[in-house]
Enzyme design. Sequence first.
Site, PDB file in Angstrom:
ATOM      1  CG  HIS A 142      -1.714   1.261   1.390  1.00  0.00           C
ATOM      2  ND1 HIS A 142      -2.694   1.640   0.507  1.00  0.00           N
ATOM      3  CD2 HIS A 142      -1.664   2.237   2.340  1.00  0.00           C
ATOM      4  CE1 HIS A 142      -3.215   2.790   0.906  1.00  0.00           C
ATOM      5  NE2 HIS A 142      -2.611   3.180   2.007  1.00  0.00           N
ATOM      6  NE  ARG A 151       6.511  10.109  -1.265  1.00  0.00           N
ATOM      7  CZ  ARG A 151       5.640   9.399  -0.528  1.00  0.00           C
ATOM      8  NH1 ARG A 151       4.574   9.981  -0.057  1.00  0.00           N
ATOM      9  NH2 ARG A 151       5.865   8.138  -0.267  1.00  0.00           N
ATOM     10  CD  GLU A 210      -6.621   0.832   8.185  1.00  0.00           C
ATOM     11  OE1 GLU A 210      -6.314   0.666   9.399  1.00  0.00           O
ATOM     12  OE2 GLU A 210      -6.523   1.916   7.602  1.00  0.00           O
ATOM     13  CD  GLN A 249      -5.176  10.706   2.587  1.00  0.00           C
ATOM     14  OE1 GLN A 249      -6.175  10.151   2.140  1.00  0.00           O
ATOM     15  NE2 GLN A 249      -4.133  10.048   3.005  1.00  0.00           N
ATOM     16  CE1 TYR A 253      -0.166  14.714   0.773  1.00  0.00           C
ATOM     17  CE2 TYR A 253       1.170  13.540   2.374  1.00  0.00           C
ATOM     18  CZ  TYR A 253       0.972  13.978   1.084  1.00  0.00           C
ATOM     19  OH  TYR A 253       1.896  13.707   0.124  1.00  0.00           O
ATOM     20  CE  LYS A 262      -6.485   8.521   5.823  1.00  0.00           C
ATOM     21  NZ  LYS A 262      -6.475   7.166   5.265  1.00  0.00           N
ATOM     22  CB  SER A 266     -13.044   4.885  11.536  1.00  0.00           C
ATOM     23  OG  SER A 266     -12.410   6.139  11.374  1.00  0.00           O
ATOM     24  CB  THR A 358      -4.618   0.538   3.379  1.00  0.00           C
ATOM     25  OG1 THR A 358      -5.253   1.736   3.802  1.00  0.00           O
ATOM     26  CG2 THR A 358      -5.351  -0.045   2.193  1.00  0.00           C
TER      27      THR A 358
HETATM   28 CA    CA Z   1      -5.773   3.996   7.333  1.00  0.00          CA
END
Ligand code: CA
Length: 425
Positions: A142, A151, A210, A249, A253, A262, A266, A358
């Site tokens: 991930h 990137r 997850e 994000q 971030y 986030k 959840s 993840t």
């Molecule tokens: Ca996560």
Amino acid sequence: MNIPANNPLLTSWVEVPEHSDFPIQNLPFGIFKTAQLTPRVGVRIGDFVLDLKTLFVLGYLENLPFELADFDTFYLNGLMKKGKKGSRDLRNRISKLLQADFDDLMVNEHHVAQVLIPISQVEMCMPVQIGDYTDFYSSREHATNVGTMFRDPANALLPNWLWIPVGYHGRASSVILSGEAFYRPKGQIKPDPAADPIFAACRNLDFELETAFITFDGKPLGDSISTAEAEEFIFGMVLFNDWSARDIQTWEYVPLGPFLAKNFASSISAWIVTLDALEPFKVSSPEQHPEVLSYLKYEGLKSYDIALEVAIQPENSVETVISRSNFKYMYWNMAQQLAHHTVNGCNIRGGDLMGSGTISGPTEDSYGSMLELAWKGTKPLKLNDGSERKFIQDLDTVILRGHCEKDGVRIGFGEVSAKVLPAKN
Ligand code: CA
């Protein structure tokens, strides 16, 4: 380790459907209520829930370190205060009471009718009062995929990644139970890189496949938990969907990591599968190079062979399984995560939730997020109803499932699902 309740030869006098996630070898803990019964501790077997409050009142849980308040409660935190040994002894006792060749409970039909409740009559509740929630980033696949997309493919992993089980502190208040819908988040996004940001509903809503583990009380502030001690401080595991707003994000971030992308929701599954029940399914973790620092070294098997899948079900339509992965792919294991979390003296408390990060496998059909499966929107996924997805749409339900299987025994987690509602005006 000899845990009697794990014997693969055990059978129960309670009928368990073939391929059930909940044979007598599982016995996960949760909190449930019914139209008549207040919230209380239950243990799942087959399509029934065993009512531990009533079982205690009827005298079947004597000579264990528990009192009525540990079972007549909205959360498992009180029970978890008794630590690994208490919960292990309790699970072994429950196993005994349900075994086919042990008739103490079985022969008392009026007791059985009180303590065994069909799952169809049950409403599950949040199992633990979560104090703190931490999320790791421990799948090499991930982290490599995300680094490649955002990137530099040649240097996809940041220099610290192979040295540190990277993580961040999440937010416990918005952890929701499986089955609870949530609203699409709003926030600052920057769809045109050349223009100023705008305020809008998230356009790139994603799930993250997850698992998470739930801790017992740890050590005092200033002390650390070693990799060798870690399992003594872990009660069990749940399925976990760390919902993510990718466009929010991307803009927010740097430099402190995820924030509003986030913490809007959840989702966790309702049954906590104990680490004890997972013991027979231990497997090795990936080899680690460079060699990790000494406090992250470990001995023995520290991962688990847990098959995982993700499905999308659009409103009024059929579901499509879009990914199949496995917990065993994780580069950093839970013992290393807990050792790292506490190495600076940070304390953990009973009911803390630690997300795995993840869980992406090595192949394109085993990735743990839409971001990866549809590769940043460049490869839309085709669903069984003919529609396509780059990210998650309003009224889609996302379902995660997981189970272990060995020696004819299947230990499962059930599922964690949640539907996405349109953003609130
Ligand atoms: Ca996560």
